[in-house]
Design a protein around this motif. Sequence first.
Motif, PDB file in Angstrom:
ATOM      1  N   LEU A   7     -19.032 -16.493  70.743  1.00 28.37           N
ATOM      2  CA  LEU A   7     -19.316 -17.830  70.226  1.00 28.37           C
ATOM      3  C   LEU A   7     -20.789 -18.142  70.427  1.00 28.37           C
ATOM      4  CD1 LEU A   7     -16.248 -19.779  71.683  1.00 28.37           C
ATOM      5  CD2 LEU A   7     -16.560 -19.103  69.295  1.00 28.37           C
ATOM      6  N   LYS A   8     -21.381 -18.815  69.429  1.00 27.61           N
ATOM      7  CA  LYS A   8     -22.813 -19.109  69.476  1.00 27.61           C
ATOM      8  C   LYS A   8     -23.055 -20.583  69.158  1.00 27.61           C
ATOM      9  CE  LYS A   8     -23.696 -14.453  67.646  1.00 27.61           C
ATOM     10  NZ  LYS A   8     -24.296 -13.664  66.527  1.00 27.61           N
ATOM     11  N   ASP A   9     -23.254 -21.382  70.174  1.00 27.57           N
ATOM     12  CA  ASP A   9     -23.671 -22.777  70.011  1.00 27.57           C
ATOM     13  C   ASP A   9     -22.743 -23.545  69.066  1.00 27.57           C
ATOM     14  OD1 ASP A   9     -25.271 -24.965  70.574  1.00 27.57           O
ATOM     15  OD2 ASP A   9     -26.608 -24.590  68.875  1.00 27.57           O
ATOM     16  N   VAL A  10     -21.454 -23.532  69.364  1.00 20.37           N
ATOM     17  CA  VAL A  10     -20.460 -24.225  68.544  1.00 20.37           C
ATOM     18  C   VAL A  10     -20.366 -25.685  68.981  1.00 20.37           C
ATOM     19  CG1 VAL A  10     -18.006 -24.373  67.965  1.00 20.37           C
ATOM     20  CG2 VAL A  10     -19.131 -22.141  68.105  1.00 20.37           C
ATOM     21  N   SER A  11     -20.537 -26.597  68.035  1.00 17.77           N
ATOM     22  CA  SER A  11     -20.460 -28.029  68.329  1.00 17.77           C
ATOM     23  C   SER A  11     -19.719 -28.759  67.213  1.00 17.77           C
ATOM     24  CB  SER A  11     -21.861 -28.644  68.475  1.00 17.77           C
ATOM     25  OG  SER A  11     -22.550 -28.119  69.578  1.00 17.77           O
ATOM     26  N   PHE A  12     -18.659 -29.476  67.567  1.00 14.90           N
ATOM     27  CA  PHE A  12     -18.006 -30.420  66.660  1.00 14.90           C
ATOM     28  C   PHE A  12     -17.014 -31.242  67.470  1.00 14.90           C
ATOM     29  CE2 PHE A  12     -15.496 -26.488  66.256  1.00 14.90           C
ATOM     30  CZ  PHE A  12     -14.197 -26.935  66.474  1.00 14.90           C
ATOM     31  N   ASP A  13     -16.653 -32.403  66.928  1.00 13.86           N
ATOM     32  CA  ASP A  13     -15.683 -33.299  67.557  1.00 13.86           C
ATOM     33  C   ASP A  13     -14.459 -33.434  66.659  1.00 13.86           C
ATOM     34  OD1 ASP A  13     -17.415 -33.721  69.653  1.00 13.86           O
ATOM     35  OD2 ASP A  13     -18.129 -35.664  68.941  1.00 13.86           O
ATOM     36  N   ILE A  14     -13.301 -33.634  67.284  1.00  8.36           N
ATOM     37  CA  ILE A  14     -12.068 -33.911  66.572  1.00  8.36           C
ATOM     38  C   ILE A  14     -11.615 -35.299  66.987  1.00  8.36           C
ATOM     39  CG2 ILE A  14      -9.693 -33.174  66.158  1.00  8.36           C
ATOM     40  CD1 ILE A  14     -10.551 -30.352  67.025  1.00  8.36           C
ATOM     41  N   GLU A  15     -11.397 -36.168  66.013  1.00  2.00           N
ATOM     42  CA  GLU A  15     -11.088 -37.561  66.295  1.00  2.00           C
ATOM     43  C   GLU A  15      -9.597 -37.756  66.603  1.00  2.00           C
ATOM     44  OE1 GLU A  15     -13.417 -39.595  66.728  1.00  2.00           O
ATOM     45  OE2 GLU A  15     -15.014 -38.302  65.959  1.00  2.00           O
ATOM     46  N   PRO A  16      -9.246 -38.782  67.362  1.00  2.00           N
ATOM     47  CA  PRO A  16      -7.831 -39.058  67.644  1.00  2.00           C
ATOM     48  C   PRO A  16      -7.030 -39.255  66.358  1.00  2.00           C
ATOM     49  CG  PRO A  16      -9.240 -40.353  69.096  1.00  2.00           C
ATOM     50  CD  PRO A  16     -10.145 -39.721  68.074  1.00  2.00           C
TER      51      PRO A  16
ATOM     52  N   ALA B 210       3.797 -32.767  60.983  1.00  2.00           N
ATOM     53  CA  ALA B 210       3.214 -33.838  60.166  1.00  2.00           C
ATOM     54  C   ALA B 210       3.727 -35.198  60.624  1.00  2.00           C
ATOM     55  CB  ALA B 210       3.527 -33.612  58.693  1.00  2.00           C
ATOM     56  N   ARG B 211       4.992 -35.255  61.003  1.00  2.00           N
ATOM     57  CA  ARG B 211       5.538 -36.515  61.518  1.00  2.00           C
ATOM     58  C   ARG B 211       4.860 -36.923  62.822  1.00  2.00           C
ATOM     59  NH1 ARG B 211      11.516 -36.574  63.623  1.00  2.00           N
ATOM     60  NH2 ARG B 211      10.599 -37.009  65.645  1.00  2.00           N
ATOM     61  N   LEU B 212       4.676 -35.968  63.726  1.00  2.00           N
ATOM     62  CA  LEU B 212       3.988 -36.269  64.981  1.00  2.00           C
ATOM     63  C   LEU B 212       2.550 -36.717  64.724  1.00  2.00           C
ATOM     64  CD1 LEU B 212       5.238 -33.328  67.236  1.00  2.00           C
ATOM     65  CD2 LEU B 212       5.999 -35.708  67.283  1.00  2.00           C
ATOM     66  N   ASN B 213       1.901 -36.095  63.751  1.00  2.19           N
ATOM     67  CA  ASN B 213       0.536 -36.484  63.410  1.00  2.19           C
ATOM     68  C   ASN B 213       0.485 -37.919  62.890  1.00  2.19           C
ATOM     69  OD1 ASN B 213      -1.694 -36.125  60.780  1.00  2.19           O
ATOM     70  ND2 ASN B 213      -2.381 -35.827  62.873  1.00  2.19           N
ATOM     71  N   ARG B 214       1.453 -38.289  62.059  1.00  2.00           N
ATOM     72  CA  ARG B 214       1.508 -39.671  61.561  1.00  2.00           C
ATOM     73  C   ARG B 214       1.750 -40.656  62.694  1.00  2.00           C
ATOM     74  NH1 ARG B 214       4.498 -37.089  57.404  1.00  2.00           N
ATOM     75  NH2 ARG B 214       6.472 -37.721  58.377  1.00  2.00           N
ATOM     76  N   GLN B 215       2.401 -40.202  63.758  1.00  6.50           N
ATOM     77  CA  GLN B 215       2.657 -41.067  64.912  1.00  6.50           C
ATOM     78  C   GLN B 215       1.448 -41.158  65.843  1.00  6.50           C
ATOM     79  OE1 GLN B 215       6.155 -39.302  66.645  1.00  6.50           O
ATOM     80  NE2 GLN B 215       7.540 -40.134  65.087  1.00  6.50           N
ATOM     81  N   GLY B 216       0.368 -40.431  65.543  1.00  8.56           N
ATOM     82  CA  GLY B 216      -0.857 -40.556  66.321  1.00  8.56           C
ATOM     83  C   GLY B 216      -1.291 -39.324  67.077  1.00  8.56           C
ATOM     84  N   HIS B 217      -0.501 -38.253  67.059  1.00  7.22           N
ATOM     85  CA  HIS B 217      -0.897 -37.021  67.746  1.00  7.22           C
ATOM     86  C   HIS B 217      -2.025 -36.334  66.982  1.00  7.22           C
ATOM     87  CE1 HIS B 217       2.527 -36.675  70.655  1.00  7.22           C
ATOM     88  NE2 HIS B 217       3.086 -37.491  69.772  1.00  7.22           N
TER      89      HIS B 217
ATOM     90  N   ALA C  57      -3.537 -25.004  55.395  1.00 12.39           N
ATOM     91  CA  ALA C  57      -4.691 -25.794  55.814  1.00 12.39           C
ATOM     92  C   ALA C  57      -5.109 -26.782  54.735  1.00 12.39           C
ATOM     93  CB  ALA C  57      -5.859 -24.863  56.162  1.00 12.39           C
ATOM     94  N   GLU C  58      -5.069 -26.347  53.485  1.00 12.82           N
ATOM     95  CA  GLU C  58      -5.449 -27.238  52.384  1.00 12.82           C
ATOM     96  C   GLU C  58      -4.504 -28.416  52.278  1.00 12.82           C
ATOM     97  OE1 GLU C  58      -6.126 -27.084  47.515  1.00 12.82           O
ATOM     98  OE2 GLU C  58      -6.002 -25.227  48.676  1.00 12.82           O
ATOM     99  N   ALA C  59      -3.220 -28.184  52.489  1.00 15.89           N
ATOM    100  CA  ALA C  59      -2.226 -29.240  52.343  1.00 15.89           C
ATOM    101  C   ALA C  59      -2.201 -30.189  53.532  1.00 15.89           C
ATOM    102  CB  ALA C  59      -0.837 -28.621  52.155  1.00 15.89           C
ATOM    103  N   LEU C  60      -2.538 -29.708  54.722  1.00 18.86           N
ATOM    104  CA  LEU C  60      -2.305 -30.479  55.938  1.00 18.86           C
ATOM    105  C   LEU C  60      -3.561 -31.077  56.558  1.00 18.86           C
ATOM    106  CD1 LEU C  60       0.171 -27.946  57.569  1.00 18.86           C
ATOM    107  CD2 LEU C  60       0.791 -30.243  56.834  1.00 18.86           C
TER     108      LEU C  60
END
Length: 316
Positions: free
Chosen positions: A23-32, A180-187, A199-202
Amino acid sequence: MSAVSFQHVSKSYKGPRGPFQALKDVSFDIEPGEFFGLLGPNGAGKTTLISILAGLSRATEGQVRVHGHDVVSDYARARRQLGVVPQELVFDPFFTVREALRIQSGYFGVKCNDDWIDELLANLGLADKANANMRQLSGGMKRRVLVAQALVHRPPVIVLDEPTAGVDVELRQTLWQFIARLNRQGHTVLLTTHYLEEAEALCHRIAMLKAGQVVALDRTSALLAGTASTMLSFKMDGELPASLDHARVTGRIVQITAHDAQEVEDILATLRIAGCKIEDLEIGRADLEDVFLEIMQADTSPSAFVTRPAGLEQVA
């Protein structure tokens, strides 16, 4: 606060042929609440990054946080926030499915968890296997149990590392409906997969890794709009003209991307002049697989396809 934050993460290994930088200088954030895709060819560094997130490996440089908890200095709280489904089939052969899930609950101090375990079993198609020994299960059923184990303590962040590799269509549909249901609930969900249609669909946003570096990071819709938007698909026998050697060929099926109507006309003219006889011509939109191949084959700097969303308002 980000659900997951990677800041300047690098990882090097010492090998018999000298140091190797995964890995080389990987930076990104994933939002809640985001459904985030992490894509890349084999060896790109996806599993290494997840191993660092899960505390199975330590970064050479950089910092990783889960809901503000550093995975090294505050590892206990960080790991409570995570549910990780690994690539490998790992199971204890001495317990039934229900016993395995109860033991997994105990690792996180969760007591009297049978109601949630029953819900997991029902949603993952394991209800009739609850009292079966783990050794008696098929590979697909074992993978379902791995998903249940990752979710048994109700983690706010779910990490899926190739969860549907080598499994049947029924499991894929069942799994994605539940996730997908868990994701809609906030996970929050972090997914790595080689099934790019998933990946394209979700996924709301996608990062692409190549040789340990982020070479693309944007909303899925923006990635699809930012590269070749048209796909020509047809069948033919014989060889393609040399100028079309960038086409994707699977048996008799040929697929070629084009950026605009003029390029479509040029491709068809090239085929006609070369005397190629084509069948079943279709013209449609390019998909994420086409975008992925274009980005992976491009000779680009790591930042060429990267955007930096400001925050949750960027999430589709």
